[in-house]
Write an enzyme that holds these catalytic residues in place. Sequence first.
Site, PDB file in Angstrom:
ATOM      1  N   LYS A 160     -39.506  10.422  35.012  1.00  0.00           N
ATOM      2  CA  LYS A 160     -39.991  10.679  33.652  1.00  0.00           C
ATOM      3  C   LYS A 160     -40.780   9.513  33.067  1.00  0.00           C
ATOM      4  CE  LYS A 160     -37.934  14.507  34.229  1.00  0.00           C
ATOM      5  NZ  LYS A 160     -38.708  15.644  34.727  1.00  0.00           N
TER       6      LYS A 160
ATOM      7  N   GLU B  69     -37.365   6.368  23.450  1.00  0.00           N
ATOM      8  CA  GLU B  69     -38.396   7.018  22.639  1.00  0.00           C
ATOM      9  C   GLU B  69     -37.974   7.027  21.176  1.00  0.00           C
ATOM     10  OE1 GLU B  69     -38.832  11.050  23.979  1.00  0.00           O
ATOM     11  OE2 GLU B  69     -40.087  10.518  25.692  1.00  0.00           O
TER      12      GLU B  69
ATOM     13  N   ARG C 254     -41.798  24.124  38.471  1.00  0.00           N
ATOM     14  CA  ARG C 254     -41.167  25.293  39.110  1.00  0.00           C
ATOM     15  C   ARG C 254     -41.496  26.541  38.304  1.00  0.00           C
ATOM     16  NH1 ARG C 254     -37.247  22.695  35.844  1.00  0.00           N
ATOM     17  NH2 ARG C 254     -36.685  24.050  34.096  1.00  0.00           N
TER      18      ARG C 254
HETATM   19  C1  MV4 Z   1     -35.984  14.524  22.121  1.00  0.00           C
HETATM   20  C2  MV4 Z   1     -35.489  14.840  20.850  1.00  0.00           C
HETATM   21  C3  MV4 Z   1     -35.932  14.110  19.786  1.00  0.00           C
HETATM   22  N1  MV4 Z   1     -36.802  13.113  19.961  1.00  0.00           N
HETATM   23  N2  MV4 Z   1     -36.854  13.505  22.255  1.00  0.00           N
HETATM   24  C4  MV4 Z   1     -35.244  16.686  25.444  1.00  0.00           C
HETATM   25  C5  MV4 Z   1     -34.764  17.697  26.406  1.00  0.00           C
HETATM   26  C6  MV4 Z   1     -34.164  18.695  25.544  1.00  0.00           C
HETATM   27  N3  MV4 Z   1     -33.323  19.604  26.218  1.00  0.00           N
HETATM   28  C7  MV4 Z   1     -33.507  17.869  24.493  1.00  0.00           C
HETATM   29  N4  MV4 Z   1     -34.445  16.862  24.244  1.00  0.00           N
HETATM   30  C8  MV4 Z   1     -34.714  16.207  23.105  1.00  0.00           C
HETATM   31  N5  MV4 Z   1     -35.610  15.197  23.214  1.00  0.00           N
HETATM   32  C9  MV4 Z   1     -37.228  12.822  21.191  1.00  0.00           C
HETATM   33  N6  MV4 Z   1     -38.065  11.814  21.346  1.00  0.00           N
HETATM   34  C10 MV4 Z   1     -34.552  15.847  20.735  1.00  0.00           C
HETATM   35  C11 MV4 Z   1     -34.129  16.520  21.862  1.00  0.00           C
HETATM   36  C12 MV4 Z   1     -33.032  17.410  21.653  1.00  0.00           C
HETATM   37  C13 MV4 Z   1     -31.703  16.905  21.710  1.00  0.00           C
HETATM   38  C14 MV4 Z   1     -31.426  15.577  22.051  1.00  0.00           C
HETATM   39  C15 MV4 Z   1     -30.122  15.087  22.082  1.00  0.00           C
HETATM   40  C16 MV4 Z   1     -29.057  15.932  21.777  1.00  0.00           C
HETATM   41  C17 MV4 Z   1     -29.292  17.268  21.469  1.00  0.00           C
HETATM   42  C18 MV4 Z   1     -30.620  17.775  21.432  1.00  0.00           C
HETATM   43  C19 MV4 Z   1     -30.863  19.111  21.108  1.00  0.00           C
HETATM   44  C20 MV4 Z   1     -32.141  19.569  21.076  1.00  0.00           C
HETATM   45  C21 MV4 Z   1     -33.229  18.708  21.346  1.00  0.00           C
END
Ligand code: MV4
Length: 497
Positions: A116, A200, A291
């Site tokens: 990543k 990030e 995929r």
């Molecule tokens: C994030 C984010 C907020 N800011 N990245 C990436 C994969 C996806 N399944 C969740 N991800 C996230 N990436 C940045 N820079 C918010 C999510 C996110 C999340 C992150 C931690 C815990 C729960 C989450 C639920 C939805 C989205």
Amino acid sequence: MISRILIANRGEIAIRVMRACREMGIPSVAVYSEADQDALFVRHADEALPIGPAPASQSYLDIQKIIETAQECGADAIHPGYGFLAENPQFASACEAQGLNFIGPPGRVLSLVGDKVAARREMMKAGVPVVPGTSEIVADIGQARREAQSIGYPVIIKPSGGGGGIGMTIVSGEAELEEALRSTQAIATAAFGLGAVYIEKYLPNPRHIEFQILADAHGQVVYLPERECSIQRRHQKLIEESPSTALNPELRKKMGEVAARAAAWVGYRGAGTVEFLLSDSKFYFLEVNARIQVEHPVTEMVTGIDIVKEQIRIAAGLALSMKQNEIGINGCAIECRINAEDPLNDFVPSPGKIKAYQPPGGPGIRVDSGIAGGCVIPPFYDPMIAKLIAWGRERGEAIQRMRRALSEYAVTGIKSNIAFHLAVMGNQRFAAGELGTHFIDQESTLAGDIQVIAERIERLQERVSGLSDRKKKVAAIAVAAAIARMNLESQVSNLQS
Ligand code: MV4
């Protein structure tokens, strides 16, 4: 060309690939573990070969065994589906080395986008907007402090070898940073065998928007209309739709062109998805999924394009069957993932034997299912048993069709999340298209709605259990109809209030 395809997967996606093969006149071979001897996808197959014991590590993940089986049955190509070996660069390279056509991107591309941090760096070079953050792996707490300070809190620490949310930690201030770094590194090591992490800026409630891209071996890359996958729970997508209520034609074109540029930059070939987070009308690259995805049917429903057939065409060296200016959006499609899990008990998996099974049908409904009445859902694999996709001329019609189809859907013997989906389809904020990745946690009435609907379904299904086996199927249909009627009544009262 391709003369025979081995399908290195199970369940609904194995059947989906068989269907594409049949339409193209290509024989396919299924492989199955000991737990899947009586599975629907085995019965669906032209030919099916055993590959080992139930644990995936000894069957669906056994690279050597799968390659040997392909060679023995005369397959010259392998479709990996999703999950299992689909994005494994070693598997893709092993296929390439053995003269087998891996229906997916080259191993070199899988390695790049699977890392990543490397993918972020490439996207920065390609001029693709990424979430503000590090372009290198963060190795120690000193570096983490400097980076987080310059990004500005809150930040999110992510494993570089992961993706899909596993091990991610949100950090609201410097006091939490050291512990968060340590725990993310530990989870990353345990889950991916690689402790590398990056940081990030944390976006508080972004929308998850992704673009399907198709890239052939002749340098042509196209993007398809977006999917929105904001309704997720513990990083599992539950509902996906296309098009997104968050985009207008201008933003769609801009994001789509960026997605196609991202794919072209890394030398992508095959079908893939470029994921973005959308926040305050700004979009940021998240990752590439190399995929076919679970949610591909919503894109198929609004474009008419068969994405699996395109994958096979691309692997065979043929040109894409369409040009960018021929790709449009017709109406709206929504997908509900039907999981064998208990929405009243923290969504714990509910494996076991399906008794009655009556899937919905009718106008605008597509069911991609891996199960049938009498099927056993093994405890070893993902609990997703089917996908229900509803199409409508506009989003409101798609939602109404989905409610109607969910009401018809009868599954007894195991718990399913159908009540969850009915609750979301009846939710006001969902109807308004005001989605975000924290939708489920924020909608405080959802849990109560699920309770009421699940209890109602259970009560109706109890009537089935007293009947003889032969009559159960018919009874299940009657039950479904009863649920449908009750639901329509509540909808009518909604309309009147
Ligand atoms: C994030 C984010 C907020 N800011 N990245 C990436 C994969 C996806 N399944 C969740 N991800 C996230 N990436 C940045 N820079 C918010 C999510 C996110 C999340 C992150 C931690 C815990 C729960 C989450 C639920 C939805 C989205």
